[in-house]
Design a protein around this motif. Structure first.
Motif, PDB file in Angstrom:
ATOM      1  N   ILE A   1       0.834  -1.203   0.000  1.00  0.00           N
ATOM      2  CA  ILE A   1       0.000   0.000   0.000  1.00  0.00           C
ATOM      3  C   ILE A   1       0.870   1.256   0.000  1.00  0.00           C
ATOM      4  CG2 ILE A   1      -1.563   1.374   1.442  1.00  0.00           C
ATOM      5  CD1 ILE A   1      -2.941  -1.295   2.178  1.00  0.00           C
ATOM      6  N   ARG A   2       1.923   1.235   0.806  1.00  0.00           N
ATOM      7  CA  ARG A   2       2.811   2.390   0.834  1.00  0.00           C
ATOM      8  C   ARG A   2       3.430   2.627  -0.542  1.00  0.00           C
ATOM      9  NH1 ARG A   2       3.600   4.337   5.909  1.00  0.00           N
ATOM     10  NH2 ARG A   2       5.214   5.720   5.073  1.00  0.00           N
ATOM     11  N   PHE A   3       3.971   1.589  -1.147  1.00  0.00           N
ATOM     12  CA  PHE A   3       4.575   1.746  -2.465  1.00  0.00           C
ATOM     13  C   PHE A   3       3.542   2.168  -3.507  1.00  0.00           C
ATOM     14  CE2 PHE A   3       8.280  -0.767  -0.900  1.00  0.00           C
ATOM     15  CZ  PHE A   3       9.280   0.084  -1.357  1.00  0.00           C
ATOM     16  N   SER A   4       2.311   1.716  -3.352  1.00  0.00           N
ATOM     17  CA  SER A   4       1.265   2.112  -4.302  1.00  0.00           C
ATOM     18  C   SER A   4       0.997   3.608  -4.224  1.00  0.00           C
ATOM     19  CB  SER A   4      -0.019   1.326  -4.020  1.00  0.00           C
ATOM     20  OG  SER A   4       0.182  -0.053  -4.199  1.00  0.00           O
ATOM     21  N   ASN A   5       0.995   4.155  -3.017  1.00  0.00           N
ATOM     22  CA  ASN A   5       0.806   5.605  -2.883  1.00  0.00           C
ATOM     23  C   ASN A   5       1.978   6.374  -3.484  1.00  0.00           C
ATOM     24  OD1 ASN A   5      -1.775   5.906  -1.599  1.00  0.00           O
ATOM     25  ND2 ASN A   5      -0.889   5.048   0.266  1.00  0.00           N
ATOM     26  N   TYR A   6       3.192   5.879  -3.300  1.00  0.00           N
ATOM     27  CA  TYR A   6       4.355   6.522  -3.936  1.00  0.00           C
ATOM     28  C   TYR A   6       4.221   6.458  -5.458  1.00  0.00           C
ATOM     29  CZ  TYR A   6       6.294   5.260   0.695  1.00  0.00           C
ATOM     30  OH  TYR A   6       6.497   5.053   2.036  1.00  0.00           O
ATOM     31  N   PHE A   7       3.731   5.320  -5.940  1.00  0.00           N
ATOM     32  CA  PHE A   7       3.498   5.146  -7.379  1.00  0.00           C
ATOM     33  C   PHE A   7       2.666   6.305  -7.917  1.00  0.00           C
ATOM     34  CE2 PHE A   7       0.596   3.950 -10.713  1.00  0.00           C
ATOM     35  CZ  PHE A   7       1.271   3.101 -11.562  1.00  0.00           C
ATOM     36  N   HIS A   8       1.554   6.588  -7.259  1.00  0.00           N
ATOM     37  CA  HIS A   8       0.635   7.611  -7.774  1.00  0.00           C
ATOM     38  C   HIS A   8       1.261   9.000  -7.752  1.00  0.00           C
ATOM     39  CE1 HIS A   8      -2.686   4.961  -8.492  1.00  0.00           C
ATOM     40  NE2 HIS A   8      -2.629   4.473  -7.258  1.00  0.00           N
ATOM     41  N   VAL A   9       2.022   9.303  -6.705  1.00  0.00           N
ATOM     42  CA  VAL A   9       2.666  10.613  -6.637  1.00  0.00           C
ATOM     43  C   VAL A   9       3.691  10.765  -7.761  1.00  0.00           C
ATOM     44  CG1 VAL A   9       4.157  12.114  -5.260  1.00  0.00           C
ATOM     45  CG2 VAL A   9       2.300  10.844  -4.154  1.00  0.00           C
ATOM     46  N   LEU A  10       4.529   9.757  -7.946  1.00  0.00           N
ATOM     47  CA  LEU A  10       5.566   9.849  -8.973  1.00  0.00           C
ATOM     48  C   LEU A  10       4.971   9.839 -10.377  1.00  0.00           C
ATOM     49  CD1 LEU A  10       8.286   7.598  -7.355  1.00  0.00           C
ATOM     50  CD2 LEU A  10       8.471  10.048  -7.800  1.00  0.00           C
ATOM     51  N   ARG A  11       3.901   9.066 -10.579  1.00  0.00           N
ATOM     52  CA  ARG A  11       3.285   9.041 -11.922  1.00  0.00           C
ATOM     53  C   ARG A  11       2.747  10.417 -12.276  1.00  0.00           C
ATOM     54  NH1 ARG A  11       3.037   9.326 -16.249  1.00  0.00           N
ATOM     55  NH2 ARG A  11       1.881   8.182 -17.851  1.00  0.00           N
ATOM     56  N   GLU A  12       2.145  11.095 -11.306  1.00  0.00           N
ATOM     57  CA  GLU A  12       1.614  12.439 -11.557  1.00  0.00           C
ATOM     58  C   GLU A  12       2.755  13.416 -11.841  1.00  0.00           C
ATOM     59  OE1 GLU A  12      -2.252  14.398 -11.667  1.00  0.00           O
ATOM     60  OE2 GLU A  12      -1.855  12.378 -10.926  1.00  0.00           O
ATOM     61  N   LEU A  13       3.820  13.329 -11.055  1.00  0.00           N
ATOM     62  CA  LEU A  13       4.958  14.236 -11.251  1.00  0.00           C
ATOM     63  C   LEU A  13       5.620  14.023 -12.609  1.00  0.00           C
ATOM     64  CD1 LEU A  13       6.527  14.075  -7.681  1.00  0.00           C
ATOM     65  CD2 LEU A  13       5.660  16.149  -8.782  1.00  0.00           C
ATOM     66  N   VAL A  14       5.831  12.780 -12.998  1.00  0.00           N
ATOM     67  CA  VAL A  14       6.441  12.506 -14.299  1.00  0.00           C
ATOM     68  C   VAL A  14       5.571  13.084 -15.415  1.00  0.00           C
ATOM     69  CG1 VAL A  14       6.985  10.657 -15.941  1.00  0.00           C
ATOM     70  CG2 VAL A  14       7.753  10.484 -13.565  1.00  0.00           C
TER      71      VAL A  14
END
Length: 378
Positions: free
Chosen positions: A13-26
């Motif tokens: 779950i933690r990595f999934s939340n990081y996924f969403h933040v980085l995908r938006e930033l990229v």
């Protein structure tokens, strides 16, 4: 907290939340890069875009290892969605930069620190190593700022939620440049066509005045290339993730090339970025095409033909004892090889995996170009 740190599901779950933040930033870095006028800030966007794309690729791999969907690991929950919505709603390069670097990246870094502090360093050593790397990158990108949410890693996911729709910025009219750079329709009239043809008619700039104008024009061409690749990513978010990684790397390559030329002008040629005018007619001619056309014309034509010119320039400059300038072209040539391959790989993908059809598309579009690679009649 269990004595062995996070369990597998909590970790995922933690990595999934990081996924969403980085995908938006990229995605949004790629959209705003062309609209950022300041060269140093534009360079940073390209650099950080590449860092974050690589980090996201490793997070996707870690999610797979944690038995969690890696292509799209659930939708962001309400609180994270609100943060990402605010990031996507910024309406100027400055506002976007302030929110991305002053709020979102510090928020991500705070959660990474908590994750590192609480995980078990032996049973979850793969996460430990990955998180250290990602945190170091985020702290380099945004050393200041305050987190908007104390720990985004702990936020709930909507495991069966609809995939998040990414905001696509309006199409470009033209890229932005520093306010001191003159932009004209023709660009620098000193740059003649014989600098850009292949074969016997090619003229290598060997005299200082020629080199000043040439490298200034080449710096702007590298910026245009980075902006095209970034917009390829941003405007086509549904392309496979590997496409975005390839475009992010090429964006960074082109930005590094521009940085090399900027340093070379200052240190070797006694001129500066902004000393001569630039123009966007070639950029507009490529950007007007769909993704397949851009790949065929830029990666499959401009980058492919530049390989010969870089090799030729290197040989001539070595003969004249201009070793530092020659080395620049040696590295440019090395980078062009994967850039051409990007065109083949993703142009073929767009044509159902048919590389022959892609090469035919390249031939078709090249028929409308002059010897310099510019559209005939332009």
């Amino acid at each position: 907290m269990p004595s062995w740190g996070y369990d597998v599901d909590e970790n995922a779950i933690r990595f999934s939340n990081y996924f969403h933040v980085l995908r938006e930033l990229v995605h949004l870095h790629a959209g705003w890069l062309a609209l950022e006028p300041d060269f140093e800030r534009k360079y940073a966007l390209g650099d950080h875009l590449h860092d974050d794309a690589r980090s996201l690729s490793k997070i996707k791999r870690r999610l797979y290892e944690l038995r969690h969907p890696s292509d799209y690991p659930g939708a962001p929950g309400e609180r994270l969605r609100a943060l990402l919505d605010e990031l996507a709603a910024q309406d100027s390069p400055g506002d976007y930069r302030d929110f991305a670097y002053g709020v979102v990246k510090p928020t991500l870094a705070a959660a990474l620190r908590i994750h590192l502090r609480e995980l078990d360093p032996v049973v979850d050593e793969p996460s430990l190593r990955l998180l250290r790397q990602i945190l170091a990158r985020q702290e380099r990108h945004a050393p200041n700022g305050e987190p908007a949410i104390p720990d985004i890693g702990a936020l709930e996911l909507e495991l069966r939620g609809e995939p998040r729709r990414l905001r696509i910025l309006p199409p470009l009219e033209e890229p932005a440049r520093d306010e001191f750079v003159e932009v004209t329709e023709r660009g620098d009239p000193y740059l003649t066509s014989d600098l850009y043809v292949n074969g016997e008619g090619n003229r290598v700039p060997t005299e200082p005045e020629d080199q000043r104008h040439f490298f200034h024009g080449l710096m702007d061409a590298e910026l245009c290339a980075a902006e095209l690749m970034a917009r390829n990513m941003h405007e086509h978010p549904d392309m496979p993730w590997d496409f975005h990684v390839d475009m992010a790397r090429q964006t960074w390559d082109e930005m590094r090339h521009a940085k090399v030329h900027e340093i070379l002008m200052r240190e070797e040629l006694d001129c500066r970025w902004g000393d001569y005018p630039v123009g966007f007619s070639y950029f507009r001619s490529i950007y007007a095409h769909d993704l397949l056309g851009r790949l065929a014309l830029f990666n499959g034509t401009s980058e492919q033909k530049a390989m010969w010119r870089h090799s030729h320039r290197r040989k001539v400059l070595i003969q004249l004892g201009q070793e530092r300038l020659a080395r620049v072209f040696d590295y440019l040539l090395a980078d062009e090889v994967p850039h051409v391959h990007n065109g083949v790989r993703w142009g073929s993908y767009l044509l159902g995996g048919d590389e022959r059809a892609y090469r035919e598309k390249v031939r078709e579009l090249r028929a409308g170009l002059d010897a310099t690679g510019a559209p005939t009649g332009s």
